[in-house]
Design an enzyme around this catalytic site. Sequence first.
Site, PDB file in Angstrom:
ATOM      1  N   TYR A 143       3.426-101.257 165.890  1.00 31.41           N
ATOM      2  CA  TYR A 143       3.781-101.294 167.315  1.00 31.41           C
ATOM      3  C   TYR A 143       2.551-101.218 168.218  1.00 31.41           C
ATOM      4  CZ  TYR A 143       8.647-100.418 165.891  1.00 31.41           C
ATOM      5  OH  TYR A 143       9.894-100.492 165.329  1.00 31.41           O
ATOM      6  N   LYS A 194       5.491 -99.829 151.768  1.00 31.44           N
ATOM      7  CA  LYS A 194       5.707-101.146 151.155  1.00 31.44           C
ATOM      8  C   LYS A 194       4.413-101.496 150.427  1.00 31.44           C
ATOM      9  CE  LYS A 194       8.301-104.828 150.621  1.00 31.44           C
ATOM     10  NZ  LYS A 194       9.527-104.838 149.803  1.00 31.44           N
ATOM     11  N   ASP A 250      11.385 -96.044 162.367  1.00 32.73           N
ATOM     12  CA  ASP A 250      12.285 -96.416 163.454  1.00 32.73           C
ATOM     13  C   ASP A 250      13.646 -96.810 162.866  1.00 32.73           C
ATOM     14  OD1 ASP A 250      13.269 -97.180 165.876  1.00 32.73           O
ATOM     15  OD2 ASP A 250      11.930 -98.885 166.181  1.00 32.73           O
ATOM     16  N   ASP A 254      17.265 -94.085 162.240  1.00 30.69           N
ATOM     17  CA  ASP A 254      18.578 -94.437 162.817  1.00 30.69           C
ATOM     18  C   ASP A 254      19.634 -94.567 161.724  1.00 30.69           C
ATOM     19  OD1 ASP A 254      17.876 -94.373 165.431  1.00 30.69           O
ATOM     20  OD2 ASP A 254      18.415 -96.459 165.875  1.00 30.69           O
TER      21      ASP A 254
END
Length: 362
Positions: A143, A194, A250, A254
């Site tokens: 980000y 990852k 993120d 959630d």
Amino acid sequence: MTQSYRITLLPGDGIGPEIMTVAVAVLKLVGQQLDLKWEFTEALIGGAAIEATGEPLPAATLEACRNSDGVLLAAIGGYQWDNLPRHQRPETGLLGLRAGLGLFANLRPATIFPQLVDASSLKKEVVEGVDIMVVRELTGGVYFGQPKGIFTTETGQKRGVNTMVYTESEIDRIGKVALETAQKRSGKLCSVDKANVLDVSQLWRDRITQMAAKYPDIELSHLYVDNAAMQLLRAPKQFDTIVTGNLFGDILSDAAAMLTGSIGMLPSASLGEDGPGVFEPVHGSAPDIAGQDQANPLAQVLSAAMMLRYGLNQPTAADRIEQAVLQVLEQGDRTGDIMSPGMNQLGCKAMGEALIKVLSHS
Ligand code: NAD
């Protein structure tokens, strides 16, 4: 000896002031019971600040937050400010607060309360007993990495670019928060990356492994993010604390939170290196029910408990509040959002009174 704490209260917009009133009453009572002294300062943020000063995060608010031991925030935003330019929107105030306090770690618990197990969209036997803490890196990764933007290539084609980058020090500081969080819980930490594809993830994995070697009481495991997402839905009880980068966190925070099925019950914490943390519910300002005494104040109350546990190192007080929340649920008290047949439906104020009653007898 009496411990004294300066707390900045940011009630914000919508249901914010209603749920904040309940959390403050709870903090006051627990403070009296456990000899904790509160110095509360209320400040403006979001739409309320825009109305009063023209900006969503007045300098005086940031200053008050910087000078405190903890910041308890309710929620910001509302339809009336949705069309303002981005820099004047309530959300900009929240981003400014996070940046201004250097909050790089976001802690999001996903706890299934036994009394609310039916609110989950997954089967009871899969989610019963789930108690997960997702620790997400908040200020780095894809980000924020440079270069970023939409560029035009030599052939005139547009090319969108974001860069996923983590430095050793960024990984180490989130690793430390995660390891210490896991120590306060069951001692199990799962790092999600990852690393089979991304170099940045390989560095992440190496550093977290090195960090964890200094914490012999922690049982560390690693998962690739695609597998972690599957495991969260397949067998969420295998997780205790999860640590991951900004993008994966993120999404996973959630997903984990929604295992619980009840947005009005979810608190969060954002922590920096040494200054105060910000503790707030995951939900927004719920303008559709604002001012109607219908809001569920429990996420706000649980955010106050997170402030005690992770911000002020007062685990006994945090336990007391969390136990009181369990007890009101156990006696069948519910706000509208978590109501089910046969339970007692209460408004926000009455839920606060029920908590105070339970706490007075604890
Ligand atoms: P929301 O979380 O405010 O509401 C979603 C739904 O959940 C609504 O039906 C609402 O009534 C219900 N709900 C939420 N919290 C509740 C509670 N404590 N008790 C009972 N019901 C509750 O999300 P939204 O409607 O998408 O956004 C409303 C406003 O909140 C927007 O302006 C948005 O930008 C803002 N927002 C702020 C934050 C924040 O302050 N951190 C987070 C998300 C959204």
